[in-house]
Design a protein around this motif. Structure first.
Motif, PDB file in Angstrom:
ATOM      1  N   ILE A  72      -1.737   4.713  26.312  1.00 29.48           N
ATOM      2  CA  ILE A  72      -1.093   4.305  25.068  1.00 29.48           C
ATOM      3  C   ILE A  72      -1.868   4.834  23.861  1.00 29.48           C
ATOM      4  O   ILE A  72      -1.281   5.324  22.886  1.00 29.48           O
ATOM      5  N   LYS A 108       9.514   1.019  13.098  1.00 31.40           N
ATOM      6  CA  LYS A 108       8.734   0.619  14.278  1.00 31.40           C
ATOM      7  C   LYS A 108       9.472   0.936  15.576  1.00 31.40           C
ATOM      8  O   LYS A 108       8.852   1.298  16.578  1.00 31.40           O
ATOM      9  N   CYS A 112       7.722   3.260  18.310  1.00 33.04           N
ATOM     10  CA  CYS A 112       7.449   2.812  19.677  1.00 33.04           C
ATOM     11  C   CYS A 112       8.174   3.684  20.698  1.00 33.04           C
ATOM     12  O   CYS A 112       7.606   4.029  21.736  1.00 33.04           O
ATOM     13  N   TYR A 116       6.410   5.828  23.752  1.00 31.47           N
ATOM     14  CA  TYR A 116       6.754   5.622  25.158  1.00 31.47           C
ATOM     15  C   TYR A 116       7.434   6.818  25.812  1.00 31.47           C
ATOM     16  O   TYR A 116       7.499   6.897  27.043  1.00 31.47           O
ATOM     17  N   GLU A 186       7.566  -3.773  22.172  1.00 33.59           N
ATOM     18  CA  GLU A 186       6.381  -3.239  22.850  1.00 33.59           C
ATOM     19  C   GLU A 186       6.464  -3.523  24.356  1.00 33.59           C
ATOM     20  O   GLU A 186       5.478  -3.902  24.985  1.00 33.59           O
ATOM     21  N   LYS A 190       1.009  -2.243  24.410  1.00 33.41           N
ATOM     22  CA  LYS A 190       0.649  -2.577  23.027  1.00 33.41           C
ATOM     23  C   LYS A 190       0.356  -1.292  22.249  1.00 33.41           C
ATOM     24  O   LYS A 190      -0.643  -0.620  22.496  1.00 33.41           O
ATOM     25  N   CYS A 191       1.240  -0.972  21.312  1.00 34.19           N
ATOM     26  CA  CYS A 191       1.019   0.237  20.508  1.00 34.19           C
ATOM     27  C   CYS A 191       1.121  -0.054  19.016  1.00 34.19           C
ATOM     28  O   CYS A 191       1.062   0.864  18.203  1.00 34.19           O
ATOM     29  N   LEU A 192       1.241  -1.335  18.655  1.00 38.52           N
ATOM     30  CA  LEU A 192       1.226  -1.761  17.259  1.00 38.52           C
ATOM     31  C   LEU A 192       0.175  -2.853  17.093  1.00 38.52           C
ATOM     32  O   LEU A 192      -0.090  -3.608  18.042  1.00 38.52           O
TER      33      LEU A 192
END
Length: 212
Positions: A72, A108, A112, A116, A186, A190-192
């Motif tokens: 990630i 967002k 995201c 991904y 997400e 977890k990318c935020l």
């Protein structure tokens, strides 16, 4: 800082402020100063060869936002590094942070999905889901096939999110699912940053940076 460097940075701040949403000119100046500190040298216009490399960027994600997943973190780096040259320039840094810290739901969702979509083909495949989700489980050494749990989770996720039933997620699938259930934003890692990390980072950058 010399007068010449100060003028260069002021011009850079003015230019970036016109191009980036969510930050005012004072905040952009703080972000440029913070970027200087991370590099250990003055920020210069974005066509220059200086910038944050992958290792330094990953350290920031770990220290300030608690990210630990290698895959990630690599994808977040690639999302910030828009020209894919292996360095995040000051402009890319501020553009990335505008979505990362303060992005709208539309921004967002796009961010995201891009994180991904591991191979960049505009779909999140079953294989990509498996690759991202397999690290979510702690493996039991007595389990004969620990990957089966991950495959089951991928199947469940596809049933929830794959609207056209083609065995993969298009952006349209992903967007519709997230708008119906925001927790799916997400779904694959977890990318935020969470609210506390966001506030801590912004306080550090906008309130605690010394004048240069």
């Amino acid at each position: 800082m010399s007068a010449a460097n100060r003028k260069v940075i002021q011009a850079l701040v003015k230019t970036i402020s016109k191009q980036v949403e969510h930050f005012n000119q004072t905040e952009v100046e703080c972000l440029v100063r913070g970027f200087n500190g991370l590099l250990g040298e003055p920020a210069v216009p974005e066509h220059s060869s200086n910038g944050l490399d992958r290792g330094r960027f990953r350290s920031i994600l770990l220290k300030w936002f608690g990210m630990t997943d290698d895959l990630i973190m690599d994808r977040v780096f690639r999302t910030f590094d828009k020209d894919n040259d292996g360095l995040i320039t000051v402009k890319e840094w501020i553009e990335g942070l505008s979505v990362f810290l303060r992005g709208s739901m539309d921004e967002k969702i796009k961010y995201c999905f891009h994180v991904y979509d591991l191979n960049g083909d505009n779909y999140i495949s079953r294989e990509e889901m498996f690759q991202m989700l397999k690290d979510c489980f702690s493996r039991n050494p007595t389990e004969e096939d620990p990957d089966e749990r991950v495959k089951d989770l991928v199947d469940i996720t596809l049933k929830m999110m794959d609207r056209d039933h083609d065995g993969r997620l298009s952006f349209d699938d992903f967007e519709k699912a997230v708008r119906e259930e925001n927790l799916l934003l997400e779904a694959f890692g977890k990318c935020l940053p969470d609210t506390m990390s966001t506030e801590t980072f912004q306080r550090h950058v906008f309130e605690e940076q010394p004048e240069q």
